[in-house]
Design a protein around this motif. Structure first.
Motif, PDB file in Angstrom:
ATOM      1  N   ALA A 170     -11.791   5.841   2.949  1.00 35.54           N
ATOM      2  CA  ALA A 170     -11.856   4.746   1.842  1.00 35.54           C
ATOM      3  C   ALA A 170     -12.151   5.408   0.515  1.00 35.54           C
ATOM      4  O   ALA A 170     -11.441   4.748  -0.276  1.00 35.54           O
ATOM      5  CB  ALA A 170     -12.759   3.777   2.365  1.00 35.54           C
ATOM      6  N   GLY A 204      -5.442  -2.504  -0.656  1.00 41.95           N
ATOM      7  CA  GLY A 204      -6.457  -2.124   0.657  1.00 41.95           C
ATOM      8  C   GLY A 204      -6.977  -3.272   1.222  1.00 41.95           C
ATOM      9  O   GLY A 204      -7.105  -3.332   2.671  1.00 41.95           O
ATOM     10  N   ILE A 205      -7.763  -4.246   0.397  1.00 40.18           N
ATOM     11  CA  ILE A 205      -8.430  -5.286   1.041  1.00 40.18           C
ATOM     12  C   ILE A 205      -7.410  -6.309   1.611  1.00 40.18           C
ATOM     13  O   ILE A 205      -7.620  -6.984   2.709  1.00 40.18           O
ATOM     14  CB  ILE A 205      -9.253  -6.132  -0.289  1.00 40.18           C
ATOM     15  CG1 ILE A 205     -10.494  -5.192  -0.640  1.00 40.18           C
ATOM     16  CG2 ILE A 205      -9.594  -7.302   0.091  1.00 40.18           C
ATOM     17  CD1 ILE A 205     -11.062  -5.565  -1.877  1.00 40.18           C
ATOM     18  N   TRP A 219     -14.281   8.679 -10.303  1.00 36.84           N
ATOM     19  CA  TRP A 219     -13.293   7.537 -10.462  1.00 36.84           C
ATOM     20  C   TRP A 219     -13.928   6.583 -11.526  1.00 36.84           C
ATOM     21  O   TRP A 219     -13.063   6.125 -12.382  1.00 36.84           O
ATOM     22  CB  TRP A 219     -13.660   6.643  -8.980  1.00 36.84           C
ATOM     23  CG  TRP A 219     -12.939   5.272  -9.173  1.00 36.84           C
ATOM     24  CD1 TRP A 219     -11.480   5.112  -9.182  1.00 36.84           C
ATOM     25  CD2 TRP A 219     -13.527   3.912  -8.804  1.00 36.84           C
ATOM     26  NE1 TRP A 219     -11.334   3.732  -9.542  1.00 36.84           N
ATOM     27  CE2 TRP A 219     -12.568   3.147  -9.179  1.00 36.84           C
ATOM     28  CE3 TRP A 219     -14.638   3.606  -8.467  1.00 36.84           C
ATOM     29  CZ2 TRP A 219     -12.641   1.778  -8.760  1.00 36.84           C
ATOM     30  CZ3 TRP A 219     -14.936   2.312  -8.278  1.00 36.84           C
ATOM     31  CH2 TRP A 219     -13.859   1.384  -8.414  1.00 36.84           C
ATOM     32  N   CYS A 223       0.880  -1.131   0.006  1.00 34.36           N
ATOM     33  CA  CYS A 223      -0.099  -0.121   0.036  1.00 34.36           C
ATOM     34  C   CYS A 223       0.906   1.403   0.053  1.00 34.36           C
ATOM     35  O   CYS A 223       0.735   2.345  -0.947  1.00 34.36           O
ATOM     36  CB  CYS A 223      -1.048  -0.070   1.085  1.00 34.36           C
ATOM     37  SG  CYS A 223      -2.218  -1.144   1.200  1.00 34.36           S
ATOM     38  N   LEU A 267     -17.192   8.899  -6.233  1.00 32.04           N
ATOM     39  CA  LEU A 267     -17.193   7.562  -6.902  1.00 32.04           C
ATOM     40  C   LEU A 267     -17.484   7.838  -8.642  1.00 32.04           C
ATOM     41  O   LEU A 267     -17.137   6.960  -9.322  1.00 32.04           O
ATOM     42  CB  LEU A 267     -18.199   6.844  -6.421  1.00 32.04           C
ATOM     43  CG  LEU A 267     -17.814   6.355  -4.825  1.00 32.04           C
ATOM     44  CD1 LEU A 267     -18.997   5.388  -4.246  1.00 32.04           C
ATOM     45  CD2 LEU A 267     -16.521   5.301  -4.866  1.00 32.04           C
ATOM     46  N   ILE A 300      -7.753  -0.716  -4.749  1.00 30.82           N
ATOM     47  CA  ILE A 300      -8.736  -1.301  -3.794  1.00 30.82           C
ATOM     48  C   ILE A 300      -8.243  -2.693  -3.564  1.00 30.82           C
ATOM     49  O   ILE A 300      -8.478  -3.463  -2.304  1.00 30.82           O
ATOM     50  CB  ILE A 300      -9.998  -1.428  -4.530  1.00 30.82           C
ATOM     51  CG1 ILE A 300     -10.586  -0.438  -5.006  1.00 30.82           C
ATOM     52  CG2 ILE A 300     -10.867  -2.648  -4.054  1.00 30.82           C
ATOM     53  CD1 ILE A 300     -11.988  -0.421  -5.709  1.00 30.82           C
ATOM     54  N   LEU A 339      -8.344   0.694  -8.864  1.00 28.93           N
ATOM     55  CA  LEU A 339      -8.676  -0.762  -8.634  1.00 28.93           C
ATOM     56  C   LEU A 339      -7.520  -1.383  -7.975  1.00 28.93           C
ATOM     57  O   LEU A 339      -7.815  -2.331  -7.187  1.00 28.93           O
ATOM     58  CB  LEU A 339      -9.115  -1.413 -10.099  1.00 28.93           C
ATOM     59  CG  LEU A 339      -9.517  -2.879  -9.767  1.00 28.93           C
ATOM     60  CD1 LEU A 339     -10.759  -2.873  -9.074  1.00 28.93           C
ATOM     61  CD2 LEU A 339      -9.695  -3.535 -11.322  1.00 28.93           C
ATOM     62  N   TRP A 386      -9.019   7.000  -1.059  1.00 32.10           N
ATOM     63  CA  TRP A 386      -8.020   5.939  -1.429  1.00 32.10           C
ATOM     64  C   TRP A 386      -8.510   5.396  -2.637  1.00 32.10           C
ATOM     65  O   TRP A 386      -7.591   5.054  -3.512  1.00 32.10           O
ATOM     66  CB  TRP A 386      -7.991   4.959  -0.127  1.00 32.10           C
ATOM     67  CG  TRP A 386      -7.198   3.856  -0.519  1.00 32.10           C
ATOM     68  CD1 TRP A 386      -7.174   2.548  -1.196  1.00 32.10           C
ATOM     69  CD2 TRP A 386      -5.799   3.674  -0.032  1.00 32.10           C
ATOM     70  NE1 TRP A 386      -6.191   1.727  -1.252  1.00 32.10           N
ATOM     71  CE2 TRP A 386      -5.081   2.500  -0.540  1.00 32.10           C
ATOM     72  CE3 TRP A 386      -4.892   4.571   0.528  1.00 32.10           C
ATOM     73  CZ2 TRP A 386      -3.728   2.293  -0.350  1.00 32.10           C
ATOM     74  CZ3 TRP A 386      -3.552   4.313   0.769  1.00 32.10           C
ATOM     75  CH2 TRP A 386      -3.059   3.163   0.318  1.00 32.10           C
ATOM     76  N   ILE A 387      -9.681   4.971  -3.045  1.00 34.06           N
ATOM     77  CA  ILE A 387     -10.175   4.649  -4.269  1.00 34.06           C
ATOM     78  C   ILE A 387      -9.984   5.379  -5.237  1.00 34.06           C
ATOM     79  O   ILE A 387      -9.401   4.887  -6.252  1.00 34.06           O
ATOM     80  CB  ILE A 387     -11.509   4.182  -3.935  1.00 34.06           C
ATOM     81  CG1 ILE A 387     -11.774   2.977  -3.066  1.00 34.06           C
ATOM     82  CG2 ILE A 387     -12.251   3.581  -5.311  1.00 34.06           C
ATOM     83  CD1 ILE A 387     -13.368   2.671  -2.730  1.00 34.06           C
TER      84      ILE A 387
END
Length: 462
Positions: free
Chosen positions: A336, A351-352, A293, A65, A290, A348, A345, A339-340
């Protein structure tokens, strides 16, 4: 030396909310990155231990990250190099600080420094506010804005101040519970000092009227109250109830005096769409981020690059007005979502991986130690981050370092067993292993400086 540089880093991190007020009070133009320079000795020292890979801060999901954050500075079209560099530095600083804490077993020391520094910063903030606003109504009604001396502008953000105090109050409560477990007894008739500091920091958090700070504070405190206090003696419980009752009374009195009663403010800011700070307004910002994005294929898979999220959201916000620099910028108000938007992607997926690793480590270590300290701290951080981009705050280096240090495995015991096994034959190692676990449990500490509950119970003198 290590503890001295750590103390400086944590004090600087706590007083970050007052940095602009400090420059204003002495009449000097702000020096860029001055606070980061003060943290540099601890960062350099910690980088040596981070490279050795002995702390959770060296785990691959975290490194992935942080690596993506630095790589995104060089994305095509990323014109916010300076702001991106500052964010990347703030995101990275917890790694070497956590490694230094782990190596020197200084978690409790750093936690105490941070709690006391936050109390001092809160009192200093109140004093600064009182110099501008002489009435209780004005002081309480806008605590955390840190209004400039001329009263025409503000140098602080109540959400940032409230979130920092919320986390510090959780840490203070953990220190109080640790003191109870270790058998430390305060002076007769006087509650433990960290219980009092927890109440003071909680009052400061409530005074900011920050919804995000309250959302992080309440579940974390609830966890500690319900599960963390099960082993307390009757005297300790009586102190806890008394201090909590007094703290609640002070909060309600201050809110009433400042005409900032929480039930009215929360209802207005959550439900009233006409207010700028309502939940509806926040959800509109998240939807815009979003949408931005998904609008650009490059943004979708690799993101805008760190530091560019505000610019992109501003461009996609039709009702936004230009600032003094003729720019359209809008904060995402959600870690979050930023970050996205910043890393796409790829971010993401990284991050997961990091979130899953933290959750697994948190549950495993808290289950082993039979407490909820790590869970409470991470819950406070995550829930507050849902309404603020917390990794951009000045307090983030200390916040992240304390969390990462607590997630570190207790490795010293394993190393001592391995070194003993090297000097013994394999059968002898198996024969002596169980005896060694029973006899040496109380003398062995993990890298974060915390004693495992399971070890302490094996030795009545632990």
């Amino acid at each position: 030396m290590a503890r001295a540089v750590l103390a400086i880093a944590f004090i600087v991190s706590a007083f970050g909310i007052l940095l602009q007020k400090g420059w204003e009070s002495v009449g000097i133009e702000p020096i860029p990155f001055f606070d980061l320079v003060l943290m540099l000795p601890a960062v350099l020292m910690g980088s040596i231990y981070w490279w050795k890979g002995r702390s959770y801060a060296s785990r691959w999901p975290l490194v992935l990250c942080i690596g993506l954050v630095w790589i995104s500075l060089f994305y095509p079209g990323n014109v916010e190099k300076l702001r991106g560099l500052l964010i990347a530095a703030l995101v990275s600083l917890p790694l070497p600080l956590a490694a230094l804490i782990v190596e020197k077993r200084a978690w409790e020391f750093c936690a105490k420094v941070y709690v006391w520094a936050n109390v001092a910063a809160m009192l200093a903030a109140i004093w600064f506010e009182s110099r501008v606003e002489h009435s209780v109504v004005g002081l309480v009604g806008r605590f955390g804005f840190l209004v400039a001396s001329d009263g025409s502008s503000r140098t602080g953000n109540p959400n940032q101040v409230g979130g920092q105090l919320a986390f510090a109050s959780v840490v203070a409560f953990i220190l109080y519970l640790k003191g109870c477990e270790n058998g430390k007894k305060p002076k007769s008739g006087f509650p433990d000092i960290y219980l009092i500091l927890m109440a003071m920091l909680s009052v400061g958090c409530m005074m900011t009227a920050s919804r995000g700070a309250f959302a992080g504070w309440l579940p974390a405190m609830g966890l500690l109250y319900v599960w963390g206090t099960r082993q307390l003696t009757r005297d300790r419980l009586r102190d806890l109830v008394a201090v909590s009752a007094v703290g609640s009374l002070i909060v309600l009195s201050l809110m009433a005096a400042g005409h900032a009663t929480p039930w009215e403010k929360l209802t207005e800011r959550i439900a009233d769409k006409r207010t700028v700070g309502s939940f509806s307004n926040r959800s509109d910002i998240w939807a815009t981020a979003l949408e931005a994005w998904q609008a650009n294929p490059d943004f979708f898979w690799r993101g805008t690059g760190i530091g560019m999220a505000d610019n992109v959201v501003g461009e996609y916000s039709p009702s936004l007005e230009e600032n003094n620099q003729s720019e359209l910028r809008k904060n995402c108000h959600n870690s979050a979502i930023e970050w996205i938007l910043s890393l796409g992607l790829v971010g993401i997926i990284a991050g997961i991986c990091l979130g899953g690793s933290i959750a697994y480590q948190m549950v495993r270590l808290d289950t082993r130690d039979r407490n909820v300290g790590r869970t409470a701290m991470i819950a406070c951080v995550v829930l507050f981050a849902m309404t603020a981009v917390s990794y951009r705050h000045k307090c983030w280096p200390a916040t992240g370092a304390l969390v990462l240090a607590m997630l570190t495995e207790p490795v010293i015991r394993r190393r001592e067993e391995q070194s003993d096994c090297e000097s013994l034959s394999i059968p002898e190692c198996h024969l002596h292993g169980s005896h060694r676990l029973r006899s040496s449990g109380s003398a062995i500490r993990d890298h974060s400086g915390l004693v495992s509950h399971a070890m302490a119970e094996q030795d009545p003198h632990a």
